[in-house]
Design an enzyme around this catalytic site. Structure first.
Site, PDB file in Angstrom:
ATOM      1  N   LYS A 156      -3.278  59.177  -6.761  1.00 11.27           N
ATOM      2  CA  LYS A 156      -3.000  58.413  -7.981  1.00 11.27           C
ATOM      3  C   LYS A 156      -1.594  57.815  -7.953  1.00 11.27           C
ATOM      4  O   LYS A 156      -1.412  56.642  -8.268  1.00 11.27           O
ATOM      5  CB  LYS A 156      -3.167  59.302  -9.220  1.00 11.27           C
ATOM      6  CG  LYS A 156      -4.563  59.840  -9.421  1.00 11.27           C
ATOM      7  CD  LYS A 156      -4.674  60.722 -10.646  1.00 11.27           C
ATOM      8  CE  LYS A 156      -3.742  61.918 -10.651  1.00 11.27           C
ATOM      9  NZ  LYS A 156      -4.021  62.933  -9.623  1.00 11.27           N
ATOM     10  N   ARG A 212      -5.080  64.030 -19.927  1.00 11.37           N
ATOM     11  CA  ARG A 212      -5.539  65.157 -19.109  1.00 11.37           C
ATOM     12  C   ARG A 212      -6.739  65.862 -19.721  1.00 11.37           C
ATOM     13  O   ARG A 212      -7.388  66.655 -19.060  1.00 11.37           O
ATOM     14  CB  ARG A 212      -4.423  66.187 -18.927  1.00 11.37           C
ATOM     15  CG  ARG A 212      -3.335  65.763 -17.996  1.00 11.37           C
ATOM     16  CD  ARG A 212      -2.426  66.940 -17.684  1.00 11.37           C
ATOM     17  NE  ARG A 212      -1.242  66.535 -16.976  1.00 11.37           N
ATOM     18  CZ  ARG A 212      -1.141  66.447 -15.660  1.00 11.37           C
ATOM     19  NH1 ARG A 212      -2.167  66.755 -14.911  1.00 11.37           N
ATOM     20  NH2 ARG A 212      -0.025  66.069 -15.096  1.00 11.37           N
ATOM     21  N   ARG A 248       0.260  68.188   4.204  1.00 13.63           N
ATOM     22  CA  ARG A 248       0.920  67.089   4.912  1.00 13.63           C
ATOM     23  C   ARG A 248       2.109  66.562   4.102  1.00 13.63           C
ATOM     24  O   ARG A 248       3.170  66.272   4.652  1.00 13.63           O
ATOM     25  CB  ARG A 248      -0.084  65.967   5.205  1.00 13.63           C
ATOM     26  CG  ARG A 248       0.491  64.857   6.072  1.00 13.63           C
ATOM     27  CD  ARG A 248      -0.545  63.850   6.563  1.00 13.63           C
ATOM     28  NE  ARG A 248      -1.391  63.327   5.506  1.00 13.63           N
ATOM     29  CZ  ARG A 248      -2.712  63.529   5.418  1.00 13.63           C
ATOM     30  NH1 ARG A 248      -3.334  64.249   6.317  1.00 13.63           N
ATOM     31  NH2 ARG A 248      -3.400  62.998   4.430  1.00 13.63           N
ATOM     32  N   ARG A 264       7.981  69.776  -3.942  1.00 14.91           N
ATOM     33  CA  ARG A 264       7.559  70.076  -5.310  1.00 14.91           C
ATOM     34  C   ARG A 264       7.248  71.559  -5.436  1.00 14.91           C
ATOM     35  O   ARG A 264       6.659  72.162  -4.538  1.00 14.91           O
ATOM     36  CB  ARG A 264       6.299  69.276  -5.660  1.00 14.91           C
ATOM     37  CG  ARG A 264       6.524  67.804  -5.801  1.00 14.91           C
ATOM     38  CD  ARG A 264       5.236  67.023  -5.939  1.00 14.91           C
ATOM     39  NE  ARG A 264       4.323  67.589  -6.915  1.00 14.91           N
ATOM     40  CZ  ARG A 264       3.385  66.892  -7.540  1.00 14.91           C
ATOM     41  NH1 ARG A 264       3.236  65.611  -7.291  1.00 14.91           N
ATOM     42  NH2 ARG A 264       2.584  67.467  -8.396  1.00 14.91           N
ATOM     43  N   ARG A 270      -3.901  74.328  -9.863  1.00 11.95           N
ATOM     44  CA  ARG A 270      -3.965  72.950 -10.361  1.00 11.95           C
ATOM     45  C   ARG A 270      -5.378  72.385 -10.218  1.00 11.95           C
ATOM     46  O   ARG A 270      -5.858  71.667 -11.100  1.00 11.95           O
ATOM     47  CB  ARG A 270      -2.965  72.062  -9.614  1.00 11.95           C
ATOM     48  CG  ARG A 270      -1.522  72.359  -9.990  1.00 11.95           C
ATOM     49  CD  ARG A 270      -0.524  71.663  -9.091  1.00 11.95           C
ATOM     50  NE  ARG A 270      -0.622  70.215  -9.159  1.00 11.95           N
ATOM     51  CZ  ARG A 270      -0.181  69.407  -8.201  1.00 11.95           C
ATOM     52  NH1 ARG A 270       0.367  69.886  -7.104  1.00 11.95           N
ATOM     53  NH2 ARG A 270      -0.289  68.105  -8.335  1.00 11.95           N
TER      54      ARG A 270
END
Length: 192
Positions: free
Chosen positions: A13, A88, A126, A139, A150
């Site tokens: 996204k 969401r 990756r 992150r 998640r």
């Protein structure tokens, strides 16, 4: 042009939002970025969000919805925007619909990137490797345990948005397993 990008974490996204932002000269609105911005600016809603986040709680929909509403009122959104990470939940989607209607706006497209979970995990790994190799900051949620959480949260809370937008005739689904350039080409086709 007002676009919502849907898809699980790692679906691409953010990558597609960047491409579309450059192509259409409209801002990429990420919920996380918007939250950080209002907190840094110490706006009234930013102060509320900061207090909630500092307590370890999740920012409630009412505050997130207000942040989004305020953000799309800014001058750079006059020709549209790309929402990534919002809505969401179906509740947020309903709120977004009301927000847009109150501003005499509507969504032009809701685009879902579908990617199988094994590929999502590979992409996350990756991304971590590439970030480390570039000397960047990884992150906090780019680790197998957090990423798995998640994905579960996405399946439970966000994937129902597919049905919500499909029932309204707004959903366009793209196989996110194809190449980045091909996904971008298909999205542009939907938007033209």
């Amino acid at each position: 042009m007002r676009v919502v990008l849907l898809g699980p974490p790692g679906a691409g996204k953010g990558t597609q939002a960047k491409m579309l932002t450059e192509e259409y000269n409209i801002p990429h609105l990420s919920t996380g970025d918007m939250l950080r911005e209002v907190i840094a600016k110490e706006t009234e809603v930013g102060k509320k969000a900061k207090a909630i986040i500092s307590s370890g709680a999740l920012v409630p929909d009412s505050i997130v919805n207000q942040i989004v509403s305020d953000r799309i009122d800014e001058a750079d959104c006059i020709n549209g925007f790309i929402l990534d990470g919002y809505p969401r939940t179906v509740g947020q989607a309903e709120a977004l619909q009301q927000i847009l209607e109150s501003k005499n706006m509507r969504l032009d497209a809701v685009i879902e990137l579908c990617v199988n979970e094994d590929a999502l995990i590979e992409r996350m790994e990756r991304r971590v490797q590439e970030t480390v190799a570039a000397g960047g900051q990884v992150r906090l949620d780019d680790n197998p345990v957090a990423f798995a959480k998640r994905l579960v949260e996405y399946r439970e809370k966000t994937s129902p948005l597919s049905k919500f937008y499909s029932e309204r005739g707004m959903l366009k689904v793209i196989d996110g397993m194809i190449g980045i350039a091909e996904v971008t080409r298909i999205i542009k086709g939907f938007l033209s």
